[in-house]
Design an enzyme around this catalytic site. Structure first.
Site, PDB file in Angstrom:
ATOM      1  CG  ASP A 197      57.690   0.483  24.253  1.00  0.00           C
ATOM      2  OD1 ASP A 197      57.562   0.129  25.429  1.00  0.00           O
ATOM      3  OD2 ASP A 197      58.802   0.803  23.749  1.00  0.00           O
ATOM      4  CD  GLU A 220      56.642  -2.810  50.823  1.00  0.00           C
ATOM      5  OE1 GLU A 220      55.826  -1.897  51.003  1.00  0.00           O
ATOM      6  OE2 GLU A 220      56.338  -3.998  50.768  1.00  0.00           O
ATOM      7  CG  ASP A 227      63.241   4.056  21.770  1.00  0.00           C
ATOM      8  OD1 ASP A 227      62.434   3.673  22.653  1.00  0.00           O
ATOM      9  OD2 ASP A 227      63.006   4.016  20.552  1.00  0.00           O
ATOM     10  CG  ASP A 239      60.064   4.181  47.908  1.00  0.00           C
ATOM     11  OD1 ASP A 239      60.391   3.355  47.038  1.00  0.00           O
ATOM     12  OD2 ASP A 239      58.889   4.373  48.253  1.00  0.00           O
ATOM     13  CB  SER A 244      58.253   0.178  44.136  1.00  0.00           C
ATOM     14  OG  SER A 244      58.576  -1.169  44.292  1.00  0.00           O
TER      15      SER A 244
END
Ligand SMILES: *[C@@H]1O[C@H](CO)[C@@H](O)[C@H](O)[C@H]1NC(C)=O
Ligand SMILES: *[C@@H]1O[C@H](CO)[C@@H](O)[C@H](O)[C@H]1NC(C)=O
Ligand SMILES: *[C@@H]1O[C@H](CO)[C@@H](O)[C@H](O)[C@H]1NC(C)=O
Ligand SMILES: *[C@@H]1O[C@H](CO)[C@@H](O)[C@H](O)[C@H]1NC(C)=O
Ligand SMILES: *[C@@H]1O[C@H](CO)[C@@H](O)[C@H](O)[C@H]1NC(C)=O
Ligand SMILES: *[C@@H]1O[C@H](CO)[C@@H](O)[C@H](O)[C@H]1NC(C)=O
Length: 545
Positions: A525, A265, A504, A269, A463
């Site tokens: 949305d 993790e 978009d 990052d 993440s």
């Protein structure tokens, strides 16, 4: 005689009641092992066990702080991007002397050596006290809990309370109920589409060969719970995937512990924020190791609020179910976000990996802090097919409507448009259409190649998206700084005023109750927000205001 005797009795009784009146600061906070799966009770705390209690002293001038926050972050306002220094923020909001003295006197009253056991950081008072003292102070009982990784915490099993004479000085007492922050762990699985590497993302979001070149610019990833990265992994990652662009090879500042095995993790990052925000100075900001008594997210936000040279862009992948937290806690955390926003810090939170969420088949479950109106929520997309570079909303992308915070002005029109025109709106009983809606922006969140413990792995989840967007925001800041302009700070009013800064995304639904949550469509949305970043357009919008 008789009369005065009973009057005396009534007087005494009422005095007793007054002095013993206690106030619950966090009435809706879930407590006990059932409030967080994975933790079980080991034993009652021993009298000589220690706990750390964090007293959140009420801030002053919160309304002025909020007004400053909106003025400083809304394009068109005369004060747009006129950021405040940490000293200015502290001068405005620091709790009054009366509050500090009142709380300290209360602590001394139960025998706490305030000078020796407590430490004042910014607007919080942290005290290391014995378990018995904590129980007496808060009228509760502490237990030791353990999880499957043999990590332990000391937490209270029933709601705590404080005396009514100090309750006006406090927002909450940390270290009592909330279990340690839950990381939004990326899942490791094969992607549906192409593998994602730095060059794929740089091409996808039109970053081309742009890299940072302002020395003072900084970006940051936040970590909790013993997450480490390794410099060796980073080197190998850039050997494999960093050939086509200039980048730094190491993290410039590591705060908190950094030892032991690297985790996928933390590696994810660091590797991706440094690939999009390439050649920009990077901080890895973690909280002290897991001790019995700590609340890691709270520790972290306190530290940020006490660091005058904190990076201007921070990516965080962490969240809790909104309904597991008390309103007074969340409101105070929001004030902490405002304090960072007025300083020009952009805080981005991954939107979560459970779509709209679902509880008991009856209601969606929003996630906090990503549901806070004062941070930028980052959702997830994926490639639409095996050989396609078109993107669609990812089924896992966290998105929906807060049940606690109402819809902020910056998104009202965009959200109304969605509600008025969605062809797949879930039944109204599942969500609260008046709430703050998220995410605000999104990026790819599937098939990321990551080097962890020297081995390539494949990561998925929002993440992945949050450090990707954060790196691009840091790159925009770099250009602003280069042009002698102030950095972006809190992003959302700009993102909704300049939806053209993003491409978009109009397809794909997230999960929820009965299998489906919301569906992506043209415009904002609750799956992909306003869309994915388009660097040149984003930069143009940032320079135009
Ligand atoms: C941070 O907290 C310490 C107390 O622990 C305090 O002495 C220091 O002045 C604070 N720093 C800032 C920048 O507020
Ligand atoms: C936890 O502790 C038990 C007993 O001490 C041990 O058998 C187990 O392997 C430990 N689990 C982990 C994940 O370290
Ligand atoms: C990248 O920029 C080019 C023009 O420079 C544009 O045609 C293209 O649509 C952009 N790509 C994306 C993903 O926005
Ligand atoms: C990388 O950043 C440094 C400043 O930190 C700058 O001097 C250098 O020119 C940058 N490299 C490129 C290729 O822009
Ligand atoms: C819906 O959200 C509003 C705030 O926007 C809140 O006041 C209300 O209590 C929420 N309703 C439910 C059922 O949670
Ligand atoms: C959405 O519909 C409501 C009620 O029908 C209307 O008042 C509002 O103006 C519409 N908003 C937009 C942005 O179309």
């Amino acid at each position: 005689m008789r009369f005065s005797y009973s009057l005396l009795f009534v007087l005494c009784a009422s005095l007793w009641v007054v002095s013993a009146t206690r106030v619950y600061l966090e009435l809706e906070q879930s407590v006990g092992p059932h409030s967080r799966s994975g933790w079980r009770v080991v034993r009652r705390c021993f009298p000589h066990d220690f706990v750390t209690l964090t007293f959140a002293l009420k801030l002053q001038n919160v309304e002025t702080l909020e007004r400053n926050f909106w003025d400083i972050s809304t394009p068109g306002s005369v004060r747009y991007r006129q950021h405040m220094s940490l000293a200015d923020v502290q001068a405005l909001t620091a709790p009054g002397e009366e509050a500090r003295r009142g709380v300290e006197a209360w602590l001394r009253g139960v025998g706490v050596d305030v000078g020796g056991a407590c430490r004042a950081t910014g607007d919080f008072l942290e005290c290391l006290v014995s378990c018995r003292t904590a129980e007496q102070l808060l009228d509760t009982r502490f237990f030791r809990y353990e999880n499957e990784y043999n990590e332990t915490v000391m937490r209270a099993d029933k709601l705590y309370s404080v005396t009514s004479d100090v309750s006006p000085f406090l927002d909450f007492v940390g270290g009592t109920h909330r279990f340690p922050s839950r990381r939004l762990s990326p899942h490791f699985s094969s992607p549906k589409g192409l593998f994602v590497t730095p060059s794929v993302l740089r091409r996808q979001y039109n970053v081309s060969d742009n890299v940072g070149n302002v020395d003072s610019n900084k970006q940051c990833v936040a970590q909790f719970l013993n997450q480490h990265f390794s410099e060796l992994d980073l080197k190998e990652f850039f050997l494999l995937y960093g050939e086509s662009f200039t980048h730094k090879n190491s993290v410039d500042k590591v705060i908190g512990p950094d030892s032991g095995l690297s985790g996928g993790e933390a590696s994810l990052d660091v590797e991706y924020i440094m690939s999009l925000g390439a050649n920009i100075s990077t901080w890895f900001w973690s909280t002290p190791g897991l001790h019995d008594h700590q609340e890691p997210f709270l520790e972290w936000i306190i530290a940020v609020g006490n660091t005058s040279d904190a990076p201007n862009v921070i990516s965080v992948s962490y969240g809790d179910d909104e309904d597991s937290l008390s309103v007074s806690y969340m409101e105070r955390i929001n004030q902490e976000f405002m304090k960072q926003g007025v300083r020009g810090i952009s805080i981005l939170f991954a939107s979560g990996d459970s779509g709209a969420g679902c509880k008991d088949d009856t209601v969606f479950v929003p996630n906090f802090p990503t549901s806070s109106p004062y941070v930028t929520s980052v959702g997830g997309t994926e490639f639409s097919g095996v050989f396609s570079n078109g993107e669609v909303g990812n089924y896992i992308s966290g998105g929906g409507f807060s049940n606690v915070f109402s819809c902020p002005g910056y998104q009202q029109i965009a959200v109304q448009n969605f509600l008025n025109s969605s062809k797949h709106l879930p039944d109204a009983k599942f969500f609260n259409k008046t709430g703050r809606a998220y995410p605000d922006i999104s990026a790819l969140s599937d098939g990321f190649l990551v080097i962890a413990d020297l081995l390539p792995t494949i990561a998925a989840g929002t993440s992945c998206a949050s450090p990707t967007v954060a790196g691009i925001v840091a790159l925009v800041n770099d250009r602003l700084l280069h042009a002698g302009k102030p950095v972006l700070g809190f992003l959302n009013p700009l993102l909704y005023q300049h939806q053209d800064a993003m491409n978009d995304i109009t397809d794909g639904c997230n999960g929820g109750c009965e299998g489906t949550g919301f569906c992506s469509q043209s415009g904002w949305d609750p799956v992909t927000g306003n869309g994915v970043p388009n660097f040149p357009a984003f930069l143009k919008a940032a320079l135009s205001v």
